[in-house]
Structures are given as structure tokens and as C-alpha cells.
Write a protein that holds these residues in place. Structure first.
Motif, PDB file in Angstrom:
ATOM      1  N   ASP A  19       0.841  -1.203   0.000  1.00 18.82           N
ATOM      2  CA  ASP A  19       0.000   0.000   0.000  1.00 18.82           C
ATOM      3  C   ASP A  19       0.870   1.244   0.000  1.00 18.82           C
ATOM      4  O   ASP A  19       2.092   1.163  -0.145  1.00 18.82           O
ATOM      5  CB  ASP A  19      -0.983  -0.020   1.177  1.00 18.82           C
ATOM      6  N   GLU A  20       0.264   2.420   0.155  1.00 15.41           N
ATOM      7  CA  GLU A  20       0.995   3.674   0.008  1.00 15.41           C
ATOM      8  C   GLU A  20       2.117   3.835   1.030  1.00 15.41           C
ATOM      9  O   GLU A  20       3.065   4.580   0.796  1.00 15.41           O
ATOM     10  CB  GLU A  20       0.031   4.874   0.061  1.00 15.41           C
ATOM     11  N   THR A  21       2.073   3.088   2.150  1.00 16.65           N
ATOM     12  CA  THR A  21       3.134   3.178   3.147  1.00 16.65           C
ATOM     13  C   THR A  21       4.270   2.196   2.854  1.00 16.65           C
ATOM     14  O   THR A  21       5.261   2.165   3.573  1.00 16.65           O
ATOM     15  CB  THR A  21       2.589   2.863   4.564  1.00 16.65           C
ATOM     16  N   GLY A  22       4.092   1.358   1.804  1.00 17.11           N
ATOM     17  CA  GLY A  22       5.114   0.358   1.497  1.00 17.11           C
ATOM     18  C   GLY A  22       4.902  -0.951   2.233  1.00 17.11           C
ATOM     19  O   GLY A  22       5.638  -1.918   2.037  1.00 17.11           O
ATOM     20  N   THR A  23       3.892  -1.005   3.103  1.00 18.79           N
ATOM     21  CA  THR A  23       3.573  -2.229   3.836  1.00 18.79           C
ATOM     22  C   THR A  23       2.849  -3.207   2.908  1.00 18.79           C
ATOM     23  O   THR A  23       2.039  -2.783   2.080  1.00 18.79           O
ATOM     24  CB  THR A  23       2.623  -1.894   5.015  1.00 18.79           C
ATOM     25  N   VAL A  24       3.144  -4.498   3.049  1.00 20.56           N
ATOM     26  CA  VAL A  24       2.389  -5.496   2.278  1.00 20.56           C
ATOM     27  C   VAL A  24       0.988  -5.572   2.861  1.00 20.56           C
ATOM     28  O   VAL A  24       0.782  -6.005   3.993  1.00 20.56           O
ATOM     29  CB  VAL A  24       3.080  -6.876   2.312  1.00 20.56           C
ATOM     30  N   ALA A  25       0.007  -5.108   2.081  1.00 20.19           N
ATOM     31  CA  ALA A  25      -1.370  -4.991   2.553  1.00 20.19           C
ATOM     32  C   ALA A  25      -2.222  -6.157   2.095  1.00 20.19           C
ATOM     33  O   ALA A  25      -3.281  -6.412   2.665  1.00 20.19           O
ATOM     34  CB  ALA A  25      -1.983  -3.691   2.042  1.00 20.19           C
ATOM     35  N   ALA A  26      -1.777  -6.851   1.059  1.00 14.96           N
ATOM     36  CA  ALA A  26      -2.604  -7.915   0.490  1.00 14.96           C
ATOM     37  C   ALA A  26      -1.743  -8.877  -0.305  1.00 14.96           C
ATOM     38  O   ALA A  26      -0.566  -8.600  -0.579  1.00 14.96           O
ATOM     39  CB  ALA A  26      -3.681  -7.311  -0.415  1.00 14.96           C
ATOM     40  N   ALA A  27      -2.327 -10.009  -0.661  1.00 15.50           N
ATOM     41  CA  ALA A  27      -1.686 -10.964  -1.564  1.00 15.50           C
ATOM     42  C   ALA A  27      -2.606 -11.171  -2.755  1.00 15.50           C
ATOM     43  O   ALA A  27      -3.802 -11.382  -2.588  1.00 15.50           O
ATOM     44  CB  ALA A  27      -1.431 -12.287  -0.847  1.00 15.50           C
ATOM     45  N   LEU A  28      -2.024 -11.077  -3.949  1.00 16.09           N
ATOM     46  CA  LEU A  28      -2.759 -11.355  -5.183  1.00 16.09           C
ATOM     47  C   LEU A  28      -2.348 -12.755  -5.640  1.00 16.09           C
ATOM     48  O   LEU A  28      -1.152 -13.047  -5.705  1.00 16.09           O
ATOM     49  CB  LEU A  28      -2.384 -10.312  -6.239  1.00 16.09           C
ATOM     50  N   SER A  29      -3.314 -13.608  -5.931  1.00 19.69           N
ATOM     51  CA  SER A  29      -2.962 -14.992  -6.230  1.00 19.69           C
ATOM     52  C   SER A  29      -3.819 -15.591  -7.334  1.00 19.69           C
ATOM     53  O   SER A  29      -4.903 -15.091  -7.636  1.00 19.69           O
ATOM     54  CB  SER A  29      -3.104 -15.853  -4.970  1.00 19.69           C
ATOM     55  N   VAL A  30      -3.320 -16.660  -7.920  1.00 16.58           N
ATOM     56  CA  VAL A  30      -4.115 -17.491  -8.831  1.00 16.58           C
ATOM     57  C   VAL A  30      -3.987 -18.938  -8.377  1.00 16.58           C
ATOM     58  O   VAL A  30      -3.004 -19.314  -7.731  1.00 16.58           O
ATOM     59  CB  VAL A  30      -3.654 -17.367 -10.309  1.00 16.58           C
ATOM     60  N   VAL A  31      -4.996 -19.729  -8.707  1.00  7.52           N
ATOM     61  CA  VAL A  31      -4.978 -21.160  -8.394  1.00  7.52           C
ATOM     62  C   VAL A  31      -4.879 -21.911  -9.709  1.00  7.52           C
ATOM     63  O   VAL A  31      -5.811 -21.900 -10.511  1.00  7.52           O
ATOM     64  CB  VAL A  31      -6.264 -21.575  -7.649  1.00  7.52           C
ATOM     65  N   LEU A  32      -3.713 -22.519  -9.944  1.00 10.74           N
ATOM     66  CA  LEU A  32      -3.469 -23.208 -11.211  1.00 10.74           C
ATOM     67  C   LEU A  32      -3.720 -24.701 -11.061  1.00 10.74           C
ATOM     68  O   LEU A  32      -3.633 -25.248  -9.959  1.00 10.74           O
ATOM     69  CB  LEU A  32      -2.006 -23.004 -11.643  1.00 10.74           C
ATOM     70  N   ARG A  33      -4.013 -25.346 -12.181  1.00  9.08           N
ATOM     71  CA  ARG A  33      -4.029 -26.800 -12.176  1.00  9.08           C
ATOM     72  C   ARG A  33      -2.604 -27.269 -11.896  1.00  9.08           C
ATOM     73  O   ARG A  33      -1.638 -26.607 -12.279  1.00  9.08           O
ATOM     74  CB  ARG A  33      -4.523 -27.320 -13.524  1.00  9.08           C
ATOM     75  N   ARG A  34      -2.511 -28.395 -11.240  1.00  6.81           N
ATOM     76  CA  ARG A  34      -1.217 -28.858 -10.739  1.00  6.81           C
ATOM     77  C   ARG A  34      -0.173 -28.999 -11.849  1.00  6.81           C
ATOM     78  O   ARG A  34       1.020 -28.778 -11.630  1.00  6.81           O
ATOM     79  CB  ARG A  34      -1.420 -30.201 -10.010  1.00  6.81           C
ATOM     80  N   ASP A  35      -0.626 -29.362 -13.055  1.00  5.90           N
ATOM     81  CA  ASP A  35       0.335 -29.613 -14.136  1.00  5.90           C
ATOM     82  C   ASP A  35       0.584 -28.375 -15.006  1.00  5.90           C
ATOM     83  O   ASP A  35       1.314 -28.442 -15.989  1.00  5.90           O
ATOM     84  CB  ASP A  35      -0.145 -30.782 -15.009  1.00  5.90           C
ATOM     85  N   ALA A  36      -0.025 -27.235 -14.661  1.00  9.61           N
ATOM     86  CA  ALA A  36       0.131 -26.025 -15.484  1.00  9.61           C
ATOM     87  C   ALA A  36       1.478 -25.364 -15.189  1.00  9.61           C
ATOM     88  O   ALA A  36       1.980 -25.443 -14.070  1.00  9.61           O
ATOM     89  CB  ALA A  36      -1.004 -25.055 -15.184  1.00  9.61           C
ATOM     90  N   PRO A  37       2.088 -24.713 -16.188  1.00  5.60           N
ATOM     91  CA  PRO A  37       3.342 -24.002 -15.933  1.00  5.60           C
ATOM     92  C   PRO A  37       3.075 -22.762 -15.076  1.00  5.60           C
ATOM     93  O   PRO A  37       2.028 -22.127 -15.203  1.00  5.60           O
ATOM     94  CB  PRO A  37       3.829 -23.615 -17.328  1.00  5.60           C
TER      95      PRO A  37
END
Lengths: 250, 250
Positions: free
Chosen positions: A209-227
């Protein structure tokens, strides 16, 4: 006045009532609520009645109770969750449309990863995450990011507590988790292959966020065999877009 | 026990406290909350203190109060709002990506249109709507749909009450509103040119749930000079997709 005879405040009782509702238990009778909230029957009926009167809970034709639209409205319209979510939506939509798998935004809440948003394509793979649901920090890729970039106190608290397995691949050894967190900090992303469900790999990046603190995590859920790499490229571009929207000048 | 000396329940007071937070007033001091909620200072401080302790409100380093992530979580995770919103998201994303203007989902709540979701492109036009905010039934295209397909009692209540103008083009005459509602029922959609903002035209269609009841309005906000028909085609296709997801077999 605000205290009941048993010594807990009415606010406590209210929270206990609300906590009986879950993503998979959205409708209950007043008696069930009372039992699950550990409230005497008369007390449960009175507090449920008051909550229905104010619209925080709703009663249907069968006298079953559900969370009221009014509570959702009051909780949402001025919330930090909405602000973070609004700042993230354009980037999340872009990531989702390119990776074409579940795309999620999580924050740290009470030592767990709380999911504020999830976008899914109809053909996305398996995923246990739901909006406003939680996952353990040591098991989910989002949680690993929030933990790795979180405060030292938090890390030591989680490392000292039991690390329950969700699958046979979840990290349950504190020393292995400590190494994993160092890896996440070095690489700037977390990969969690099979930690939550054996068929999926979570991949997450930190959002500041604007203070440089990690405010969140952005993620995806891939199939196990996906690159992993193509998704990571999209996550990094999405993360930077959200950080700009939040006012981070990194 | 649950009643204070002034006769309103603690639940009432809690709602009044939550109601002091709005989309544009997300942070307040305890004193400001007390004043706006009409509570004596000591009472305001106690109830705010209790709410902070349970996480329903949060206090920042400057002792200012905001809506807690915990309240958002409890209100959201089992809510009807989330269910409707989840059923609608794929269709809304499709409409938004094709029309490329604000795409919204609203329901009827306490005689107003409550917006559950809004998707926007960075280059979308003007729009006053926010998630978890409301608009009057007689002025917004979503409201006109919810009113036209709503219960007779609701219609008569709204027609008998003042119809405040939001712009010079808002319908404020009950007879004109009655004609407009008949038009909406005949056409199956509502067009509200300049009723909310003079630069925009709202276009909305009804969405039926599994019982055949109109449960929501799906809408887009077009620039005033944009053609309506291409957006209407997308709205109709989106509406059918949401109805299928909700289990409506029309």
C-alpha cells in the motif's frame, strides 16, 4: 446496561450470533442459533428478534433466519475491504482474463488469510476459496506471502503453533516453513503446490500500500500440471497496477 | 438488560453507530460517532469500545474508528448479497466487457435500490453509484425496474410519497411515474435518460429468481448520446445467464 447477567457484553453476544452463520450455513432457526452461540433460549430469541427488527438479520416465511441485507450494506459501504477491492478489480479482471483461472485477493486478519475477492471463469479448476472465507497462513500461497512479509511477532507466533496439514503436501514442520518464508522473501512470490488441494498449485505475490507495507496478496490457483511462469508474469503486472491504484511509489 | 435507560435496545444503538459510517465518511472519532448517532458521550465511548474489542470496528494509531474487517467478513460470508452477486458475476463481466460502461446489479431494500455490485472500465463515463450505496426507486433505471415489477403495495407507497428530483429530468409527477412503470412492464426494460445525472442514461432489465419473482435489476450507465439498443441486447443476454444461474426456468 450493556452487560448481561452472565458477564459478557451484548456486543459479544451479537458477535457470537453472527458467527453461527458460515459460508455453508446461511439459514438457521432461532433455536439453532441459540444453541450454536451458547445462549439460553430466551436470550437467543430476544437478541434474534431485535436483530430482525433492525434488519441486521432477516426472517423468511418459514421463520428461518438469515444474514440481513442491511447488515451487509452497513458493513460494506464504508469498509476497507471495499476500498482495497475496488482498487484491485481492474487488475484482477485483467489477470483473470489472461490466466483464465481463479484470481484472488487476500489480506491478513486474525492470523489467517481472509479472501476479499475471487474472480473465476466458468471453466476454472478446483478451488476451496470463497469470498469472505479464510485459509491458514502456512498452507495457502496467499497466506505464505502475508506471513513472509508480515511482522516478526506474527511469524514467531505461527511457527510456534501447530501447523495442521490440509493435504499430505502441506508444510507442517516449523523449520521447513521458516525456509519456505525465506524463499518467498527472496523470490518475491509464493508457490504452494498441493498444500491446500492436491490437484492445485497456488501462486501469490505481495501487494504494497501507500506506506510500502504489504497490505494484500494477489494470487491465482493453477491446475497442478500447469506451468507457473506465465501466471507469475501476469501476477507481477497486476500487482504493480494495484499498488499504483493504492498510491505505492516503489 | 438489553434495553438502555432511554428505551431503545442495544441493537438499535449498534445500528445507529454503524449508520454513522457512509461511503464518504469511513473514519470518525468516537465523539463524532456519538454525536451523529445521538448517543451520550459515555454511552458512545462504551459501545465503540465494545465494538473495537470484538473487531466489528477498528481503531487506528490516531484513535480514529473505522468499520472492522471482521464485521465485513461476518456480514458477507453467508449473505444473500454474496449469493446473488456470485451468480451474476460471469454475466456482468461479459456485459461490462462488451458495453464497456458501468455495469450494475441492484436489489430492492427498504423502498430503495441497493447496489450489490458495480463493474467499471477505467474509461467508463460519470456514475454516482457505489457498491452498497442506494438510489431512489423513481429516479434510477434499476429502481424503475424493481418498482415496476414489485408489489402493488410498494408502488402505491412510492406513488403517494414525495418524488424528489435529482436533476431537472427526474420524474416527479405521480401520474407520469405511473405511466413510466406501465411502459417498463410492457417493454421489459427501463430507460432513465438524465434522471440521476444529466450526462448519463441508465438502462435496466429485470432478473428473476427460481420462484419467478424479480429479485434484481441488471443495468448499465451509458453516456447520454450513446445508442441504447446495443447495450439492451447485452443486458438481455446477461439477464438470461443470471436467471439460469439462479435456477429460473422461464
Amino acid at each position: 446496561m450493556a452487560n448481561s447477567t452472565s458477564g459478557d457484553s451484548v456486543t459479544d453476544r451479537l458477535v457470537r450470533v453472527l458467527e453461527t452463520f458460515t459460508p455453508t450455513r446461511t439459514v438457521q432457526t432461532a433455536a439453532e442459533i441459540g444453541r450454536r452461540a451458547g445462549l439460553p433460549g430466551s436470550s437467543a430469541h430476544r437478541i434474534v428478534g431485535e436483530l430482525v427488527e433492525t434488519g441486521l438479520l432477516e426472517r423468511d416465511d418459514d421463520r428461518r433466519i438469515r444474514i440481513g441485507m442491511r447488515l451487509w450494506e452497513l458493513a460494506t459501504r464504508s469498509s476497507q475491504a471495499l476500498r482495497l477491492r475496488q482498487a484491485s478489480m481492474p487488475a484482477m479482471e485483467r489477470v483473470q482474463s489472461r490466466v483464465r483461472e481463479h484470481t484472488q485477493l487476500a489480506i491478513l486478519e486474525q492470523d489467517e488469510a481472509l479472501f476479499l475477492e475471487r474472480l473465476s471463469a466458468p471453466d476454472s479448476g478446483a478451488n476451496v476459496t470463497r469470498i469472505a472465507a479464510r485459509l491458514p497462513l502456512h498452507a495457502s500461497s496467499s497466506g505464505l506471502v502475508l506471513l513472509a512479509f508480515g511482522e516478526r511477532d506474527l511469524q514467531e507466533r505461527i511457527l510456534a503453533a501447530p501447523l495442521p496439514p490440509l493435504t499430505r503436501e502441506t508444510i507442517t514442520d516449523p523449520a521447513a516453513l521458516r525456509r519456505k518464508l525465506a524463499e518467498v522473501r527472496t523470490l518475491g512470490h509464493a508457490v504452494a503446490p498441493g498444500f491446500i488441494e492436491t490437484v492445485s498449485t497456488g501462486v501469490a505475490v505481495p501487494v504494497r500500500d501507500e506506506t510500502g507495507t504489504v497490505a494484500a496478496a494477489l494470487s491465482v490457483v493453477l491446475r497442478r500440471d500447469a506451468p507457473i511462469e506465465p501466471a507469475l508474469v501476469e501476477l507481477h503486472s497486476g500487482k504493480r497496477e494495484i499498488e499504483r491504484a493504492l498510491g505505492f511509489r516503489g
